[in-house]
Write a protein that holds these residues in place. Sequence first.
Motif, short mmCIF file in Angstrom:
data_model
loop_
_atom_site.label_atom_id
_atom_site.label_comp_id
_atom_site.label_asym_id
_atom_site.label_seq_id
_atom_site.Cartn_x
_atom_site.Cartn_y
_atom_site.Cartn_z
N GLN A 85 2.29 1.59 -3.38
CA GLN A 85 1.24 2.05 -4.27
C GLN A 85 0.92 3.51 -4.01
O GLN A 85 0.73 4.29 -4.96
N MET A 86 0.88 3.87 -2.73
CA MET A 86 0.61 5.27 -2.39
C MET A 86 1.73 6.16 -2.90
O MET A 86 1.49 7.25 -3.42
N GLN A 87 3.00 5.68 -2.72
CA GLN A 87 4.11 6.46 -3.24
C GLN A 87 4.02 6.60 -4.75
O GLN A 87 4.26 7.69 -5.29
N ALA A 88 3.68 5.44 -5.42
CA ALA A 88 3.54 5.51 -6.88
C ALA A 88 2.40 6.46 -7.25
O ALA A 88 2.53 7.27 -8.18
N GLU A 89 1.29 6.34 -6.51
CA GLU A 89 0.19 7.23 -6.79
C GLU A 89 0.56 8.68 -6.49
O GLU A 89 0.20 9.59 -7.24
N MET A 90 1.32 8.87 -5.39
CA MET A 90 1.75 10.23 -5.08
C MET A 90 2.69 10.75 -6.15
O MET A 90 2.60 11.92 -6.55
N SER A 91 3.61 9.84 -6.59
CA SER A 91 4.51 10.26 -7.66
C SER A 91 3.72 10.58 -8.92
O SER A 91 3.97 11.59 -9.60
N GLN A 92 2.75 9.69 -9.21
CA GLN A 92 1.92 9.94 -10.39
C GLN A 92 1.11 11.21 -10.22
O GLN A 92 1.01 12.02 -11.16
N GLN A 93 0.56 11.37 -9.01
CA GLN A 93 -0.19 12.59 -8.76
C GLN A 93 0.71 13.81 -8.82
O GLN A 93 0.32 14.85 -9.33
N ARG A 122 0.83 -1.21 0.00
CA ARG A 122 0.00 0.00 0.00
C ARG A 122 0.86 1.25 0.00
O ARG A 122 0.56 2.23 -0.70
N GLN A 142 1.46 14.26 -12.34
CA GLN A 142 0.27 14.82 -12.96
C GLN A 142 0.08 16.26 -12.54
O GLN A 142 -0.30 17.12 -13.35
#
Length: 797
Positions: free
Chosen positions: A670-678, A667, A681
């Motif tokens: 995934q959160m880091q990836a999502e944060m990186s993606q966010q 998680r 973005q």
Amino acid sequence: MKSIYTNGNSIFPSQVVSDAEKASWEYGERVAQAIEQEWFSQGRTSGNRYLTTWNNYNRLRLYARGEQPTSKYKDELSINGDLSYLNLDWKPVPIISKFVDILTNGISNKEYDINAFAQDPASLQKRTNYAELLAQDIFARETMNKINAQLGENLFNTQVPEDQMPQTPEELELHMQLSYKQSVEIAEEEVINQVLDYNKWELTKRRINYDLVTCGIGAVKTDFNISNGITIDYVDPAYLVYSYTEDPNFEDIYYVGELKAVTLPEIAKQFPNIDDSVLEKIQEYQGDKTYMYGYGNGPWDQNTIPLLYFEYKTYTDQVFKIKETDQGLMKAIEKPDTFNPPENDNFERVGRTIETLYRGVKVLGTNILLRWELCPNMTRPMADTTKVEMNYAICAPRMYKGRIDSTVSRITGFADMIQITHLKLQQVVARMVPDGVFLDMDGLAEVDLGNGTNYNPAEALNMYFQTGSVVGRSLTQDGELNRGKIPVQELSTGSGQAKIQSLISTYNYYLQMIRDVTGLNEARDGALADKDTLVGLQKIAAQASNIATKHINNASLYLTLRMCENISKKVNDMLDYPLTANALNQSITVFNTKTLQGLEELNLHDFGIFLDLEPDEEEKAKLEQNIQVALSSGGVDLEDAIEIRQIRNLKLANQMLKMKRKRKLQRERQMQAEMSQQQAQANSQASQAAAEAEVQKQQALTSEKVNFEQAKSQFEIQRMQTEAEIKRQLMAEEFNYQLQLEQVKNQRESKKEQSIEDRKDKRTRIAGTQQSQMIDQRKNDLLPINFEAQSGQQPTI
């Protein structure tokens, strides 16, 4: 009646007889008499086998209570039986009670959860299907999430929440062990717990644990009746009878029973079908009470009758007639075991041998048999229906060749030595005298106090005890050396201290021997540990003590497990009768009761009963250490730690900890990836916004420039128009001016030309005039004419 002798001394009736003969009243009488004779007339040990066992268990229980007989101690200290010179407290030191309570309470406080596992083919297939469907959901989770998001409906095969769905085969296996539970399993667990609570199993278990520690054997009985449903009854090992066995779990016994002292009204209630004549006979003879307690032992209640309740295991032949119908089908018809027709083409005889259980009740010391019948609710394991299980569950963890060993029996000798040491200590203390003083009367006679009185013993003692001073003379009145110059001297009597210390050392020695024999060391029995002992060593010592007594704990758990298994196998019997089924409906939820009715109808489910034990302190400490490490490192959350602590199985708890830690790591990744993606973005959006802002800015600037240029152009146009207008006006004005100037110029030119012409004409006239004058002069020869002087004069015409 025919009898069979297996070893030349067998007193039991033959078992190679028909079922009808086994069910006869005479057969039951022979079985009851054989049990009574084996335990009360014949025995493997000297004397009565039952009373030998009863006296042994009674003696051990007295030791465990600190109430053992003191006659042996009196014989040890008396001289030819004379105790007149001894004034001692003969009450035994209850040293064994402490160790018995530690063991019993420690076992009774061991908590567990009952886990029912449906192991029949239908339940296994259902479990397999669920695992396959869940594996499909795991495999297609991402795709299904997209489809569900588009359709707005849940199309997963299972109802497992997204955050709890396993992700790997290991997590799937852990989910099946911890989270998956069929409705029949939940219902079975609820019924077992309800029966245990109704029968107050915790209180019964404490008595059984006490027997395991004290006598080395524990017994309990499960039964079923229409009035009370499934019952659990405590069985006193001292009143227990059974066939010879060397199995600690008594799995190979073929008869078992117990003795009970029952009142006549209770007998009439338990056996309502017996005649009044039988009751009168029972009341007249009342059996032989010495069977239960021996001569002079136990309660002597004239209103009770000793009864022998027993179960006897034998076998029967199940015979079926297999007949072929006209439609070509096979029809099975059950027949008695005596069915043995001649060979026939239309049918055949098929049979099998299965174990059966009979039960009976006999009045001890008489020939009165109150009951003999085939057990109506026999317990059979579904794995092998040819077997039958006794209603009694017995365990003696330390049995060898039929001899039962217990923790208390190992330490009675040391307890006797501790009691003798205690009595010796009383003797030494009683014979010790306090320190005294020596008075020299001759020394006192030589002393004059100076007040007219002599130094007497009473005055000397008062002065000595009050002030500690002594008055004396070194010389006599005659001047000679006084041998009693110190008339008062203290007498020290310390000879008893060495004996007391020796006896205390002996007492501690035997106390340590009890600890060594039982395995209950100082870390377990609550004794003060050495201040220099490390905490880790104390825990190791406590753990070693737990291991030394683990066989008693295992015996208690075995009896509990047997109880749960027997309850599980008798659930169908409860549902067969409306009274017990109604009680079951009131005690558990309706949904689970309906599920159990399905079990009764299908008769396909078979349950394996397991006990999920609570980890001991050492295991809890290791698990808690792992949890704290995971919490401190951020591997798990507090909610995960609480959930892990509730799992009793240490292996599953550690697997859950690893799974939670792995999931949190995933998680976080995934959160880091999502944060990186966010973040990317956001950066892209920021760049795009900046670009759009720049474009808008440039557009604004361009627009402003365009507007400015347009305004400028308009201004220029307006200026040019204005300028043109002004120029036009100026030009018009200039034209006017030019016109006027031209007019003036023309006028001037005209005037000039006119003036020129006029001057020219004037000059011409002047020239003509002068020419005329000159011509006149010449002609008249006149004087020279000064035309300059005449220039100022108007010409004369």
